[in-house]
Design an enzyme around this catalytic site. Structure first.
Site, PDB file in Angstrom:
ATOM      1  N   PHE A 203       0.855  -1.191   0.000  1.00 35.59           N
ATOM      2  CA  PHE A 203       0.000   0.000   0.000  1.00 35.59           C
ATOM      3  C   PHE A 203       0.882   1.229   0.000  1.00 35.59           C
ATOM      4  CE2 PHE A 203      -2.318   3.556   1.687  1.00 35.59           C
ATOM      5  CZ  PHE A 203      -3.532   3.473   1.040  1.00 35.59           C
ATOM      6  N   ASP A 289      10.253   1.387   0.017  1.00 33.73           N
ATOM      7  CA  ASP A 289       9.179   2.303   0.437  1.00 33.73           C
ATOM      8  C   ASP A 289       9.189   2.372   1.961  1.00 33.73           C
ATOM      9  OD1 ASP A 289       6.909   3.675   1.050  1.00 33.73           O
ATOM     10  OD2 ASP A 289       5.515   2.269   0.094  1.00 33.73           O
ATOM     11  N   LYS A 318       5.506  10.898   5.612  1.00 37.05           N
ATOM     12  CA  LYS A 318       4.757  10.886   6.868  1.00 37.05           C
ATOM     13  C   LYS A 318       5.383  11.745   7.958  1.00 37.05           C
ATOM     14  CE  LYS A 318       2.049   6.640   6.330  1.00 37.05           C
ATOM     15  NZ  LYS A 318       0.739   7.273   6.275  1.00 37.05           N
TER      16      LYS A 318
END
Length: 470
Positions: A203, A289, A318
């Site tokens: 994801f 990632d 983030k």
């Protein structure tokens, strides 16, 4: 003339006439507006609302209760989320308060974005300072924060170059574009034949490229046609990876060192080292990632550091801004990054002065505060306590690393959505991923006392959970 007097005169001047006439007059007299509203001492800019000339009147009436928040948001926003029924109005450290005044432990931290917790004083002060100096220019011109951030982050993570973006999804898109460009320029893959390999359960966003790599029907179905030449293999499956990498048209393998939204899935020891070996052997770029796993979340500054390996392309996001705005970064060495030339990629807001300044401050505070060490210590405590205290018939699996954790429940005994509501009722906020998995990712500043309080709530909510009547 005082600012207040200037505002009163302007209000009086524009008190009559239609909206379009008022706006035209404001534009015509912009110099006067700026002089009185912005350039008088340390005066702040009041909010101008085109539908009213009253600068003190709120734009929207405040909701009085959580229930009213739920109803009004449902009516006026797209239904692409199914939020936990709690309406937060304030946050500080690892705590949040709802509009009704109830206090909660935040064990969700904005999908692991709030590593510093809510309103960390160092981050807030850095933002206030920089936003009053320079916050945006675009990369079309130089500014004095880009080179500072670039030098700092490339040195810290041992890469030659960085390309700054905003969201994690943009970081993923950038990495895939970079790998494809490298594939054509360097590996000499025939035009439009480049393939990218992903792992099932990945994801990295909701863009067309991100969902094209997804194995989730909810993310993917009815959004086609999808990006071509994206191929999935099982996660943590080295033989499957090697078989795919033998194809000379493969330019990259993009993978999370620990899968976040799949439910804190940790691969076998040695998996990342083997990924590195195979990508080198077959001349394929390894894209790590680390949008969610990076920046101390798993007990190391990067999750790849658990196996002492370096990817060809690293994606961060983030928590990179301290959780106050979208900031992402893609890092690579010159032989890869220099395939990008002016006009081949960019972002209006990517690398803005505010983002760059916050990026440095966030990384510095993580380093000085030893966020990685605390994440490991608190994560070990979390895993140990839940493993020993939970009813293992109801919760057979507790997994994760550092402070990226999850539990897998027996769906016949625990409804994950209602279980998170049971935790909410006891004063803890988190979110279920699906009908079997609940995730936990509190701020990396959490103390042992706060962690133990959260563990007590989780154990009580799950061990005493009763399935709702159907």
């Amino acid at each position: 003339m005082s600012t207040a007097l200037g505002i009163r005169r302007l209000n009086s001047k524009y008190a009559s006439g239609s909206i379009s006439e008022k706006m035209a007059m404001l534009q015509k007299n912009s110099a006067e507006v700026v002089r009185h509203l912005g350039l008088v001492g340390n005066a702040s800019f009041p909010r101008l609302i085109s539908t009213t000339v009253s600068l003190s009147e709120p734009a929207v009436p405040k909701a009085a209760t959580s229930k009213e928040v739920f109803e009004r948001e449902y009516k006026s926003t797209a239904h692409n989320y199914d939020p936990l029924p709690v309406a937060i109005s304030k946050g500080e450290g690892v705590y949040m308060w709802d509009v009704d005044g109830k206090k909660y432990l935040d064990f969700f931290a904005g999908y692991a974005t709030l590593s510093h917790g809510h309103c960390h004083p160092t981050i807030v002060e850095a933002m206030r300072k920089q936003v009053g100096i320079l916050h945006h220019t675009s990369r079309a011109i130089y500014h004095d924060k880009m080179y500072e951030f670039a030098e700092y982050i490339t040195k810290k993570f041992n890469f030659d170059k960085v390309l700054t973006m905003n969201t994690g999804a943009e970081g993923g898109e950038t990495a895939v574009k970079l790998a494809r460009k490298w594939g054509y320029r360097v590996k000499k893959i025939p035009e439009n034949k480049a393939k990218t390999i992903f792992a099932h359960g990945n994801f990295w966003g909701r863009t067309i490229a991100a969902i094209s790599s997804s194995s989730s029907p909810t993310s993917k179905d009815e959004f086609g046609p999808h990006v071509p030449e994206f191929h999935n293999i099982p996660y943590n499956d080295i033989p499957a990876l090697e078989e795919k990498l033998k194809d000379p048209h493969v330019c990259a393998f993009m993978v999370e060192p620990i899968q976040g939204e799949a439910g804190a899935v940790v691969p076998d020891e040695g998996y990342l080292k083997k990924v590195r070996e195979l990508c080198t052997k077959y001349n394929v770029l390894w894209i790590a990632d680390e949008v969610q796993t990076g920046l101390c979340r798993t007990g190391k500054f990067l999750a790849v550091h658990h196996e002492n390996v370096k990817p060809d392309i690293l994606i961060l996001g983030k928590a990179l801004s301290g959780g106050v705005m979208p900031v992402s970064a893609v890092l690579a060495d010159d032989p890869v990054m220099e395939v990008f030339t002016p006009g081949t990629h960019g972002s209006t807001y990517g690398g803005n002065p505010l983002a760059c300044h916050l990026g440095i401050v966030s990384l510095e505070s993580m380093t000085e505060g030893k966020f990685d060490e605390n994440a490991k210590k608190m994560g070990d405590l979390f895993m140990s306590e839940l493993s020993s205290r939970l009813d293992r018939k109801k919760v057979p699996i507790v997994r994760g690393r550092g402070l990226l954790n999850a539990i897998v429940v027996d769906p016949e005994q625990i409804d994950t959505k209602y279980a998170t509501i049971a935790m909410r009722d006891r004063g803890l906020i988190t979110k279920h991923i699906n009908e079997k998995v609940i995730r936990f990712s509190p701020a990396l500043i959490i103390t042992e006392e706060q962690m133990r309080a959260g563990i007590d709530i989780i154990v009580d909510a799950l061990n005493n959970f009763k399935m709702p009547a159907k």
